[in-house]
Motif scaffolding. Structure first.
Motif, PDB file in Angstrom:
ATOM      1  N   MET A  96     -32.464 -11.318  32.610  1.00 59.63           N
ATOM      2  CA  MET A  96     -32.684 -10.323  31.555  1.00 59.63           C
ATOM      3  C   MET A  96     -32.151 -10.855  30.228  1.00 59.63           C
ATOM      4  SD  MET A  96     -31.519  -6.334  31.428  1.00 59.63           S
ATOM      5  CE  MET A  96     -32.716  -5.951  32.685  1.00 59.63           C
ATOM      6  N   ALA A  97     -32.902 -10.671  29.184  1.00 54.77           N
ATOM      7  CA  ALA A  97     -32.495 -11.171  27.872  1.00 54.77           C
ATOM      8  C   ALA A  97     -31.254 -10.452  27.383  1.00 54.77           C
ATOM      9  CB  ALA A  97     -33.642 -10.982  26.876  1.00 54.77           C
ATOM     10  N   ASP A  98     -30.409 -11.187  26.662  1.00 54.30           N
ATOM     11  CA  ASP A  98     -29.160 -10.615  26.170  1.00 54.30           C
ATOM     12  C   ASP A  98     -29.372  -9.505  25.157  1.00 54.30           C
ATOM     13  OD1 ASP A  98     -27.627 -12.157  27.778  1.00 54.30           O
ATOM     14  OD2 ASP A  98     -27.064 -13.614  26.265  1.00 54.30           O
ATOM     15  N   ILE A  99     -30.587  -9.399  24.619  1.00 54.69           N
ATOM     16  CA  ILE A  99     -30.842  -8.365  23.623  1.00 54.69           C
ATOM     17  C   ILE A  99     -30.725  -6.966  24.244  1.00 54.69           C
ATOM     18  CG2 ILE A  99     -33.358  -8.275  23.972  1.00 54.69           C
ATOM     19  CD1 ILE A  99     -33.588  -7.998  20.895  1.00 54.69           C
ATOM     20  N   THR A 100     -30.963  -6.852  25.538  1.00 59.30           N
ATOM     21  CA  THR A 100     -30.845  -5.557  26.213  1.00 59.30           C
ATOM     22  C   THR A 100     -29.709  -5.516  27.227  1.00 59.30           C
ATOM     23  OG1 THR A 100     -32.499  -6.265  27.833  1.00 59.30           O
ATOM     24  CG2 THR A 100     -33.288  -4.996  25.945  1.00 59.30           C
ATOM     25  N   GLN A 101     -29.219  -6.675  27.651  1.00 56.79           N
ATOM     26  CA  GLN A 101     -28.160  -6.734  28.650  1.00 56.79           C
ATOM     27  C   GLN A 101     -26.839  -6.212  28.087  1.00 56.79           C
ATOM     28  OE1 GLN A 101     -27.856  -8.038  32.107  1.00 56.79           O
ATOM     29  NE2 GLN A 101     -25.995  -6.848  31.727  1.00 56.79           N
ATOM     30  N   LEU A 102     -26.318  -5.155  28.689  1.00 60.02           N
ATOM     31  CA  LEU A 102     -25.033  -4.606  28.287  1.00 60.02           C
ATOM     32  C   LEU A 102     -23.907  -5.390  28.938  1.00 60.02           C
ATOM     33  CD1 LEU A 102     -25.800  -0.775  28.524  1.00 60.02           C
ATOM     34  CD2 LEU A 102     -25.527  -2.136  26.444  1.00 60.02           C
ATOM     35  N   GLY A 103     -22.786  -5.503  28.231  1.00 62.99           N
ATOM     36  CA  GLY A 103     -21.652  -6.235  28.772  1.00 62.99           C
ATOM     37  C   GLY A 103     -20.367  -5.905  28.040  1.00 62.99           C
ATOM     38  N   PHE A 104     -19.307  -6.578  28.444  1.00 65.01           N
ATOM     39  CA  PHE A 104     -17.975  -6.334  27.894  1.00 65.01           C
ATOM     40  C   PHE A 104     -17.477  -7.525  27.081  1.00 65.01           C
ATOM     41  CE2 PHE A 104     -18.038  -3.508  31.572  1.00 65.01           C
ATOM     42  CZ  PHE A 104     -17.434  -2.358  31.086  1.00 65.01           C
ATOM     43  N   HIS A 105     -16.584  -7.235  26.152  1.00 63.69           N
ATOM     44  CA  HIS A 105     -15.792  -8.267  25.489  1.00 63.69           C
ATOM     45  C   HIS A 105     -14.334  -7.953  25.764  1.00 63.69           C
ATOM     46  CE1 HIS A 105     -13.248  -9.650  22.076  1.00 63.69           C
ATOM     47  NE2 HIS A 105     -13.876 -10.780  22.332  1.00 63.69           N
ATOM     48  N   PHE A 106     -13.554  -9.004  26.061  1.00 67.01           N
ATOM     49  CA  PHE A 106     -12.124  -8.851  26.299  1.00 67.01           C
ATOM     50  C   PHE A 106     -11.367  -9.811  25.404  1.00 67.01           C
ATOM     51  CE2 PHE A 106      -8.309 -10.439  28.602  1.00 67.01           C
ATOM     52  CZ  PHE A 106      -7.534  -9.296  28.476  1.00 67.01           C
ATOM     53  N   ASP A 107     -10.396  -9.283  24.646  1.00 63.16           N
ATOM     54  CA  ASP A 107      -9.559 -10.088  23.761  1.00 63.16           C
ATOM     55  C   ASP A 107      -8.185 -10.225  24.405  1.00 63.16           C
ATOM     56  OD1 ASP A 107      -7.939 -11.163  21.757  1.00 63.16           O
ATOM     57  OD2 ASP A 107      -9.032 -10.157  20.161  1.00 63.16           O
ATOM     58  N   SER A 108      -7.906 -11.393  24.968  1.00 65.65           N
ATOM     59  CA  SER A 108      -6.646 -11.594  25.679  1.00 65.65           C
ATOM     60  C   SER A 108      -5.451 -11.670  24.736  1.00 65.65           C
ATOM     61  CB  SER A 108      -6.713 -12.862  26.536  1.00 65.65           C
ATOM     62  OG  SER A 108      -6.892 -14.013  25.733  1.00 65.65           O
ATOM     63  N   GLY A 109      -5.716 -11.857  23.450  1.00 61.64           N
ATOM     64  CA  GLY A 109      -4.629 -11.867  22.481  1.00 61.64           C
ATOM     65  C   GLY A 109      -4.136 -10.478  22.134  1.00 61.64           C
ATOM     66  N   LYS A 110      -4.960  -9.475  22.396  1.00 65.59           N
ATOM     67  CA  LYS A 110      -4.582  -8.095  22.090  1.00 65.59           C
ATOM     68  C   LYS A 110      -4.020  -7.344  23.295  1.00 65.59           C
ATOM     69  CE  LYS A 110      -7.922  -7.348  18.346  1.00 65.59           C
ATOM     70  NZ  LYS A 110      -9.097  -6.543  17.906  1.00 65.59           N
ATOM     71  N   CYS A 111      -4.383  -7.778  24.495  1.00 65.12           N
ATOM     72  CA  CYS A 111      -3.992  -7.039  25.698  1.00 65.12           C
ATOM     73  C   CYS A 111      -2.486  -7.114  25.930  1.00 65.12           C
ATOM     74  CB  CYS A 111      -4.733  -7.596  26.918  1.00 65.12           C
ATOM     75  SG  CYS A 111      -4.358  -6.731  28.449  1.00 65.12           S
ATOM     76  N   SER A 112      -1.857  -5.950  26.078  1.00 60.65           N
ATOM     77  CA  SER A 112      -0.411  -5.873  26.307  1.00 60.65           C
ATOM     78  C   SER A 112      -0.068  -5.673  27.771  1.00 60.65           C
ATOM     79  CB  SER A 112       0.186  -4.719  25.492  1.00 60.65           C
ATOM     80  OG  SER A 112      -0.311  -3.467  25.964  1.00 60.65           O
ATOM     81  N   GLY A 113      -1.096  -5.575  28.617  1.00 57.54           N
ATOM     82  CA  GLY A 113      -0.839  -5.382  30.038  1.00 57.54           C
ATOM     83  C   GLY A 113      -0.414  -3.977  30.408  1.00 57.54           C
ATOM     84  N   CYS A 114      -0.729  -3.005  29.575  1.00 60.03           N
ATOM     85  CA  CYS A 114      -0.289  -1.627  29.828  1.00 60.03           C
ATOM     86  C   CYS A 114      -1.011  -0.997  31.014  1.00 60.03           C
ATOM     87  CB  CYS A 114      -0.469  -0.764  28.588  1.00 60.03           C
ATOM     88  SG  CYS A 114      -2.192  -0.375  28.184  1.00 60.03           S
ATOM     89  N   LYS A 115      -2.192  -1.535  31.352  1.00 57.59           N
ATOM     90  CA  LYS A 115      -2.993  -1.082  32.491  1.00 57.59           C
ATOM     91  C   LYS A 115      -3.607   0.301  32.294  1.00 57.59           C
ATOM     92  CE  LYS A 115      -0.506  -4.046  35.721  1.00 57.59           C
ATOM     93  NZ  LYS A 115       0.437  -4.617  34.747  1.00 57.59           N
ATOM     94  N   ALA A 116      -3.716   0.742  31.038  1.00 58.07           N
ATOM     95  CA  ALA A 116      -4.373   2.021  30.772  1.00 58.07           C
ATOM     96  C   ALA A 116      -5.816   1.986  31.252  1.00 58.07           C
ATOM     97  CB  ALA A 116      -4.315   2.348  29.280  1.00 58.07           C
ATOM     98  N   CYS A 117      -6.494   0.865  31.031  1.00 61.09           N
ATOM     99  CA  CYS A 117      -7.895   0.722  31.463  1.00 61.09           C
ATOM    100  C   CYS A 117      -8.027   0.854  32.974  1.00 61.09           C
ATOM    101  CB  CYS A 117      -8.472  -0.610  30.989  1.00 61.09           C
ATOM    102  SG  CYS A 117      -7.555  -2.063  31.574  1.00 61.09           S
ATOM    103  N   GLN A 118      -7.091   0.267  33.684  1.00 60.07           N
ATOM    104  CA  GLN A 118      -7.089   0.316  35.146  1.00 60.07           C
ATOM    105  C   GLN A 118      -6.896   1.747  35.640  1.00 60.07           C
ATOM    106  OE1 GLN A 118      -4.826  -2.823  37.105  1.00 60.07           O
ATOM    107  NE2 GLN A 118      -4.062  -1.387  38.623  1.00 60.07           N
ATOM    108  N   ILE A 119      -5.979   2.461  35.019  1.00 58.58           N
ATOM    109  CA  ILE A 119      -5.677   3.841  35.429  1.00 58.58           C
ATOM    110  C   ILE A 119      -6.832   4.776  35.086  1.00 58.58           C
ATOM    111  CG2 ILE A 119      -4.134   5.796  35.032  1.00 58.58           C
ATOM    112  CD1 ILE A 119      -1.941   3.656  34.468  1.00 58.58           C
ATOM    113  N   ILE A 120      -7.418   4.597  33.886  1.00 58.25           N
ATOM    114  CA  ILE A 120      -8.539   5.440  33.466  1.00 58.25           C
ATOM    115  C   ILE A 120      -9.720   5.261  34.407  1.00 58.25           C
ATOM    116  CG2 ILE A 120     -10.284   5.740  31.660  1.00 58.25           C
ATOM    117  CD1 ILE A 120      -8.031   5.028  29.637  1.00 58.25           C
TER     118      ILE A 120
END
Length: 211
Positions: free
Chosen positions: A1-25
């Motif tokens: 599937m072309a990237d123009i329609t493919q949904l995905g994530f971006h992760f910035d490892s320089g910003k992540c503090s390891g709080c795990k809020a995403c995991q809990i949510i």
């Protein structure tokens, strides 16, 4: 599937503090059992501390966090491994979903996935995984993990949008994640200054009991 329609994530490892809020949510969304972690935060650490002959200490110790769920891969091995067709890639947005009405809980998708994304619901005996919060996204909202990240380390959109927004990001390339060539994940990663590339053995996951 072309990237123009493919949904995905971006992760910035320089910003992540390891709080795990995403995991809990994410866990709350799925009303998940204790053994289910449809999004996980790895604590990746490595390096050594050495005492020199002059008694000074030299250290190259490093640590960082990696938030990971399903990457809705362009070449999802979970879909190929599913014997019933319950695990499928959606037309139009490229999200990989599991149909609970067809899933038999055999675990084939989980064994195939190098990211350990599909998780067994031990009560319903079916497989579950990140679905990109498709219901929310269709309403113009962000996935819950993205909206709930206090550090704004996560983002979501079409892969083309994310590439334009984060030109220095690489496709799924960060340890301890596997080589992105296996599944071509719909994940862009902005590495922090300590980050190692996928396949590196410089460090190890310190919180295996949590993930």
């Amino acid at each position: 599937m072309a990237d123009i329609t493919q949904l995905g994530f971006h992760f910035d490892s320089g910003k992540c503090s390891g709080c795990k809020a995403c995991q809990i949510i994410c866990k709350s969304k799925f009303d998940a059992e204790i053994t289910q972690n449809n999004r996980r935060v790895y604590e990746y650490v490595g390096g050594t501390t050495i005492q020199n002959n002059d008694k000074t200490i030299k250290s190259n110790v490093f640590a960082y966090y990696v938030s990971i769920g399903c990457n809705h891969c362009s070449e999802p091995v979970c879909v190929k491994a599913c014997p019933t067709g319950a695990c499928n890639k959606q037309k139009g947005n490229g999200l990989v979903k599991i149909d609970p009405n067809i899933c038999i809980g055999c675990g084939s998708c989980s064994r195939a996935c190098p990211y350990d994304a599909p998780q067994l619901d031990p009560v319903r005996r079916i497989m579950t995984k990140c679905d990109g919060c498709e219901d929310e996204v269709r309403k113009g909202e962000l996935p819950r993990c993205v909206a709930g990240c206090p550090q704004r380390a996560l983002d979501f959109g079409t892969m083309n949008e994310l590439k334009d927004k984060y030109p220095n990001a690489t496709r799924g390339d960060i340890a301890p994640l596997p080589n992105p060539s296996i599944t071509n994940p719909s994940l862009l990663v902005t590495q922090n200054k300590h980050a190692r590339s996928s396949g590196s053995y410089d460090g190890k996951i310190e919180n295996k009991s949590e993930v």
